[in-house]
Design an enzyme around this catalytic site. Sequence first.
Site, PDB file in Angstrom:
ATOM      1  N   TYR A 280      38.973  48.510  37.857  1.00  0.00           N
ATOM      2  CA  TYR A 280      38.045  47.148  37.865  1.00  0.00           C
ATOM      3  C   TYR A 280      37.977  46.001  37.860  1.00  0.00           C
ATOM      4  O   TYR A 280      37.877  44.726  38.221  1.00  0.00           O
ATOM      5  CB  TYR A 280      36.545  47.773  37.986  1.00  0.00           C
ATOM      6  CG  TYR A 280      35.485  48.292  37.472  1.00  0.00           C
ATOM      7  CD1 TYR A 280      35.740  47.346  36.371  1.00  0.00           C
ATOM      8  CD2 TYR A 280      35.418  49.634  37.444  1.00  0.00           C
ATOM      9  CE1 TYR A 280      34.621  47.109  35.194  1.00  0.00           C
ATOM     10  CE2 TYR A 280      35.519  50.143  35.893  1.00  0.00           C
ATOM     11  CZ  TYR A 280      34.344  48.882  34.958  1.00  0.00           C
ATOM     12  OH  TYR A 280      34.251  48.911  33.985  1.00  0.00           O
ATOM     13  N   GLY A 281      38.696  45.874  36.033  1.00  0.00           N
ATOM     14  CA  GLY A 281      38.602  45.288  35.411  1.00  0.00           C
ATOM     15  C   GLY A 281      39.931  44.997  34.746  1.00  0.00           C
ATOM     16  O   GLY A 281      41.647  45.353  35.539  1.00  0.00           O
ATOM     17  N   SER A 282      40.509  45.223  33.823  1.00  0.00           N
ATOM     18  CA  SER A 282      41.630  44.599  32.474  1.00  0.00           C
ATOM     19  C   SER A 282      42.727  46.169  33.318  1.00  0.00           C
ATOM     20  O   SER A 282      43.409  46.589  32.712  1.00  0.00           O
ATOM     21  CB  SER A 282      41.239  44.626  31.477  1.00  0.00           C
ATOM     22  OG  SER A 282      40.160  45.776  30.595  1.00  0.00           O
TER      23      SER A 282
ATOM     24  N   GLU B  93      38.856  52.022  26.168  1.00  0.00           N
ATOM     25  CA  GLU B  93      37.369  51.862  26.761  1.00  0.00           C
ATOM     26  C   GLU B  93      36.895  52.106  25.645  1.00  0.00           C
ATOM     27  O   GLU B  93      35.391  51.581  25.658  1.00  0.00           O
ATOM     28  CB  GLU B  93      37.320  52.337  28.352  1.00  0.00           C
ATOM     29  CG  GLU B  93      38.470  51.966  29.381  1.00  0.00           C
ATOM     30  CD  GLU B  93      38.618  50.057  28.992  1.00  0.00           C
ATOM     31  OE1 GLU B  93      37.011  50.026  29.607  1.00  0.00           O
ATOM     32  OE2 GLU B  93      39.158  49.561  28.476  1.00  0.00           O
TER      33      GLU B  93
ATOM     34  N   PHE C  78      38.917  55.396  38.232  1.00  0.00           N
ATOM     35  CA  PHE C  78      38.964  54.143  39.246  1.00  0.00           C
ATOM     36  C   PHE C  78      38.810  52.491  38.025  1.00  0.00           C
ATOM     37  O   PHE C  78      38.310  52.805  37.741  1.00  0.00           O
ATOM     38  CB  PHE C  78      38.015  54.039  39.598  1.00  0.00           C
ATOM     39  CG  PHE C  78      37.372  53.232  40.767  1.00  0.00           C
ATOM     40  CD1 PHE C  78      38.189  52.515  42.104  1.00  0.00           C
ATOM     41  CD2 PHE C  78      36.758  51.510  40.393  1.00  0.00           C
ATOM     42  CE1 PHE C  78      38.082  51.210  42.566  1.00  0.00           C
ATOM     43  CE2 PHE C  78      36.048  50.895  41.080  1.00  0.00           C
ATOM     44  CZ  PHE C  78      36.736  50.898  42.488  1.00  0.00           C
TER      45      PHE C  78
END
Length: 238
Positions: free
Chosen positions: A64-66, A140, A62
């Site tokens: 949500y940003g980059s 990440e 999932f």
Amino acid sequence: MHKPGRPMALTERHVAFLRPPAADDTMPPPPAGMIQATREDHLATIASLMAQEPEISEVWFFAYGSLIWKPACDFVELRTGLVRGWHRSFCLGWNNRFRGSDENPGLMLALDRGGACKGVLYRIPANAVEDNLVKLLEREMGWRPSPFPPRWVNVQSGERSIRALTFCIDRNSGRYVSGLSVEQIADVLATAVGSRGSMAEYLFATVTHLEILGIHDPHLWQLQDLVAKRIEAVYGTG
């Protein structure tokens, strides 16, 4: 394709004022108290995560940003979805390398507890799960211990409830930033620039792609307006 009801105040012209002197995608040395994560570290993390969901038949993550506009690994399906119990927040600080400096550190997005978050689900190819999860973790979690470790969440996408991996802030990590007003966050996003670009660019890309996908985040929309005004105040509107 979804079109936003009104144009963003923050534009590529604003972003262009905050270019780094020379873009650099290389991994800098880890901050004090952290060490470089290895492939073996990532494989151990993956093994632990998969052991938590032994019956899973599809692996999704999932974004949500980059990761929405730079997924970091291969995928074979994209869906929008809603996570409950977590919300998108500029709560991961302080970044003085990739999108910030010692003088003007940046704030990155992570999922924080409470509320809900609309984002993007990516399904990883079934024949290359491990290799693609390694790519995702390398992007990440380049250093360890991670301030926003991966975990499983439930994502509602249409009629389906999908178990997916995502990255949530560890409030005890020492990197958790809370209590800032929207004005204070806008001050950070309008000034921080690092080796991989500016926080204004990060915000612009995230809001743009969310809107294209039909996801309107009122908090990020307010921030993009405030950041545009701050940049214009410094560099002018011409």
